[in-house]
Write an enzyme that holds these catalytic residues in place. Structure first.
Site, PDB file in Angstrom:
ATOM      1  N   LYS A   7       0.844  -1.196   0.000  1.00 44.37           N
ATOM      2  CA  LYS A   7       0.000   0.000   0.000  1.00 44.37           C
ATOM      3  C   LYS A   7       0.880   1.246   0.000  1.00 44.37           C
ATOM      4  CE  LYS A   7      -0.393  -0.035   5.050  1.00 44.37           C
ATOM      5  NZ  LYS A   7      -1.279   0.043   6.214  1.00 44.37           N
ATOM      6  N   TYR A  30      14.234  31.832   3.195  1.00 46.15           N
ATOM      7  CA  TYR A  30      13.022  32.549   3.585  1.00 46.15           C
ATOM      8  C   TYR A  30      13.058  32.948   5.060  1.00 46.15           C
ATOM      9  CZ  TYR A  30      10.681  31.344  -0.799  1.00 46.15           C
ATOM     10  OH  TYR A  30      10.320  31.234  -2.113  1.00 46.15           O
TER      11      TYR A  30
END
Length: 829
Positions: A498, A724
């Site tokens: 999965k 940033y």
């Protein structure tokens, strides 16, 4: 070196006369046995093949006897006669032995004894394959040589390698590796080395030995009868034991001038190292075309062996200068026009081609197979015989289209199908071939180094994000076999694929698991199951989260849904009634996780519903989810869950009148509660190299490596800021590298501002400033680095576990968070 006198191929009658053989039937004694087979999936030439059925801890070759017989195999070695049908006995030549593996080794040892040529054996913790390949690169133009393919150095791989010896070979090089006591004696008797190389000693397989001296002693058993052992005298632990055993040696050193080859001086150059060697008191100079210390050591082993072999430094130096990096792996990746590319473009010989075609068959599905193949050089076989063998091999593997590159292909064009496309060289191919014709197919690239197939790889590989996630398929198989070994014998395994196989690529992992005999697969949603079916996966697939909108899909693709509530179960039954269909289901039982599943109080109404609709649904399995199998503090709770599950299943089976698969253990539980393996276990994160208990991490191999590169370097002064919000601040002159990975690729923002470290040329470098969406800045001050250098985000160092711990999460999150735009590259050694 002189070519060895011709040796006839082995006859079945010779094999039947070996010690340990009991002949059950003889049909054709004088048939030549050219090929030994232990893996039924690798059959190429059935009439000339002897199949050895070996019983292993997780596989039994006897189960494939009948299938191989119907494919034309007529020579067998078995341990258990009960698997032989009357038809096989009547029409085949069969030997019974106590151990198929030991008899295989005896066959190889007998064949080896017929040769009187230089045979070099290499062992050590690291670099066996590199040194073997470099010696081959330096000597193969002088004589016909046979060598271990890839890294075939195991109890099985060594005899298969030695069996490849033929009369035209004038030299042989074989690797030998062991993991515990009393293995090396068997490999020594098979190889019967004339000379040896002991590379080094490290931590690999430490768990199989009481101490490092013990491991050295076991490895030295390979060299009991050698004429010379080459090793580095600076490895003191090895030197002490060699001297104690009085093994004849030929040594090199960086420190001890009394050795046979002494490094008197070493100077770094722009493209490697310049060494001044002292050999028998004479100063000699040689250039090593690699800059890392490990390559210098590996090259010195090879150089020292050539000196021992009688070569002068004047002859050795140009050979060393031509050494090329060793690429020993098959890579599986996406190609142009919806193709799949298998890249094995660094070497080319007949056995390597056979192994590459086996790998292609495993991943082929229903795709056409196009083989782009260069001339096979220095095989030792007469060219006409060689190219006829290639044609037979390609026919047996059902190659759809052959593209041959090189002058020899044109000379022997008549042995290949008329549709074969031939080109004189790689440049001609790149200019003349219509690449738009490659579409929706599997492409195997197999070329000798001199043909420069890297240019073809560049042309046909899909151009995507430069950051890549490498998945080691051999490591994945190792981990699968480890968990098989600790579960109760006969326990089935469900592979959890999965979430894109925990970020590793669902259909590629599923294809490998199916090839390795996995019993079940599990996915989260129906569309994941559809992808697997479309890629040729035929094993049963359980879907953990079915919903009404996917019922058509579940039925059409033979997917088995988990039933966890009365609502979903009733809806599924209603749908089956409407479609007049039936289905296997899996019952989820809640024993304490309290997430999904039927509880014990639901037993009576659940049974009534199941019994009422027995014509529509069959319980293929029932399972529960352990809440804390990895935490010792909750052992009592886990035991309670397991006993509750056992009781619940017993009541269900008694009332329904039939048995079903019962499974409760996840990766953590397999290790800590193997006594509760029941019928099947679910293997998830452990398959991908993470032992969540922290008890046996050393038994697993790292499967994934996340790699990016340096886009730009900047030199900034003290007091500047980076990124940033100006979060990264420098306190001194700093070198900043911007790397091509960000949080959109799965490099979590929590790694910002020094929390995360990445590996640049062996040095851990901290993140500076905030992680950006597509890029990250790191501090590489003082590191020898250039733009374009690779950066390891996680792999061997730092590990996936170390990175997850750094940001306070679990390995699952980092794996499943790797972005889809990150290229997945699957490789096999």
């Amino acid at each position: 070196m002189q070519l060895h006198a011709d040796i006839k191929l082995m006859l079945f009658s010779q094999i039947a006369d070996l010690p340990g053989a009991t002949v059950i039937s003889r049909q054709a004694d004088e048939v030549e046995v050219r090929h030994l087979l232990t893996d039924s999936r690798s059959l190429h030439f059935p009439q000339q093949t002897l199949f050895i059925a070996i019983k292993g801890p997780s596989h039994d070759g006897h189960h494939y006897l009948e299938n191989l017989f119907h494919q034309g195999v007529r020579h067998f070695v078995v341990e258990d006669e009960s698997f032989l049908t009357t038809e096989i006995k009547k029409s085949s030549s069969i030997i019974k032995t106590n151990s198929g593996l030991r008899f295989l080794q005896s066959m190889a040892a007998y064949k080896r004894s017929l040769f009187h040529i230089p045979v070099l054996a290499i062992t050590g913790s690291n670099a066996k394959t590199i040194i073997k390949e470099w010696i081959w690169q330096m000597l193969h133009t002088d004589c016909a040589m046979v060598r271990s393919p890839k890294s075939y150095n195991s109890q099985l791989g060594v005899p298969l390698s030695v069996w490849e010896m033929e009369g035209y070979h004038a030299m042989a090089i074989f690797e030998a590796g062991i993991s515990t006591y009393h293995e090396m004696e068997h490999l020594r008797d098979v190889i019967q080395p004339v000379d040896g190389i002991f590379t080094n000693i490290g931590t690999a397989h430490d768990q199989g030995f009481k101490s490092q001296p013990d491991k050295i002693k076991e490895k030295l058993k390979l060299f009991t009868h050698v004429e010379h052992l080459v090793y580095c005298k600076d490895h003191t632990a090895i030197d002490v034991e060699v001297q104690a055993q009085q093994i004849p040696s030929f040594t090199w050193s960086r420190k001890d001038s009394s050795v046979d080859v002494y490094i008197a001086k070493k100077e770094r150059e722009s493209n490697g190292w310049k060494l001044e060697l002292s050999i028998q008191g004479q100063a000699q100079h040689i250039h090593i075309p690699f800059s890392d210390e490990a390559s210098v050591e590996n090259a010195m082993h090879a150089i020292t062996y050539l000196v021992l072999f009688g070569y002068s430094i004047e002859d050795i130096a140009p050979r060393v200068a031509r050494l090329e990096p060793v690429h020993m792996r098959l890579e599986l990746k996406n190609g142009i026009n919806s193709t799949v590319l298998i890249d094995d473009s660094y070497n080319n010989d007949l056995m390597g081609l056979s192994l590459a075609l086996d790998f292609a068959t495993q991943h082929r599905r229903a795709l056409p197979l196009t083989l782009i193949l260069s001339d096979v050089l220095q095989s030792g076989l007469p060219p006409e015989e060689l190219y006829k063998s290639i044609a037979e091999l390609l026919q047996s593997k059902k190659v759809t289209q052959l593209i041959g590159i090189g002058p020899l292909f044109s000379s022997f064009a008549k042995v290949f199908p008329p549709s074969t496309q031939l080109f004189s060289d790689t440049t001609h191919f790149l200019k003349a071939f219509d690449f738009t014709s490659l579409r929706n197919e599997l492409i195997l690239l197999k070329g000798a180094r001199s043909f420069g197939f890297e240019a073809i790889t560049q042309r046909v590989e899909e151009k995507v994000h430069g950051t890549r996630f490498e998945i080691d398929l051999d490591a994945l198989v190792h981990n699968l076999n480890y968990y098989r070994s600790i579960a109760k014998p006969g326990t089935k395994i469900m592979g959890m694929v999965k979430a894109f196989a925990y970020g590793s690529g669902s259909h590629q992992v599923a294809q490998l698991l199916q090839h390795r005999g996995i019993d079940y697969l599990a996915v989260a949603y129906a569309d994941e199951g559809v992808v697997l079916r479309n890629y040729g996966i035929t094993v049963p697939i359980m879907v953990l989260n079915p919903d009404r909108q996917t019922f058509d899909t579940l039925l059409r693709y033979r997917l088995e849904p988990e039933m966890y509530s009365f609502k979903i179960l009733k809806e599924w039954i209603e749908y089956l009634e409407w479609e007049n269909a039936s289905s296997n289901i899996h019952l989820k039982l809640d024993t304490g996780m309290h997430r999904l599943g039927f509880e014990k109080k639901d037993l009576q109404p659940l049974l009534e519903l199941l019994l009422l609709h027995q014509n529509r649904i069959t319980i293929a399995g029932a399972f529960t989810h352990l809440a804390a199998a990895d935490e010792e503090v909750w052992n009592d709770f886990t035991e309670m869950q397991l006993k509750e599950f056992q009781s619940f299943c017993g009541l269900l089976e008694s009332a329904l009148g039939y048995s079903f698969l019962k499974h409760a253990l996840n990766s953590a539980g397999i290790v800590r509660f193997p006594q509760y393996s029941f019928d099947m276990v679910r293997l998830g994160i452990g398959l991908y190299g993470v032992e969540v208990n922290g008890l046996h991490q050393d038994k697993l191999m790292n499967v994934g490596k996340l790699i990016t590169h340096i886009s730009q370097l900047k030199h900034i002064e003290a007091g500047e800021t980076v990124g940033y919000s100006r979060k990264g601040k420098t306190t001194k002159a700093t070198t900043i590298a911007t790397i091509a990975i960000g949080y959109a690729d799965g490099f979590d923002r929590r790694f910002s501002n020094g929390v995360g470290n990445v590996n640049v040329n062996g040095v851990l470098c901290p993140v500076i400033g905030n992680v950006c969406m597509d890029m990250t800045m790191i501090d590489v001050t003082g590191v020898e680095v250039k733009e374009g250098d690779e950066v390891i985000v996680f792999g061997d160092s730092p590990t996936l576990i170390e990175q997850s711990q750094a940001i306070g999460t679990i390995a699952y999150e980092l794996l499943t968070g790797i972005g889809e735009r990150v290229k997945r590259v699957f490789f096999k050694q």
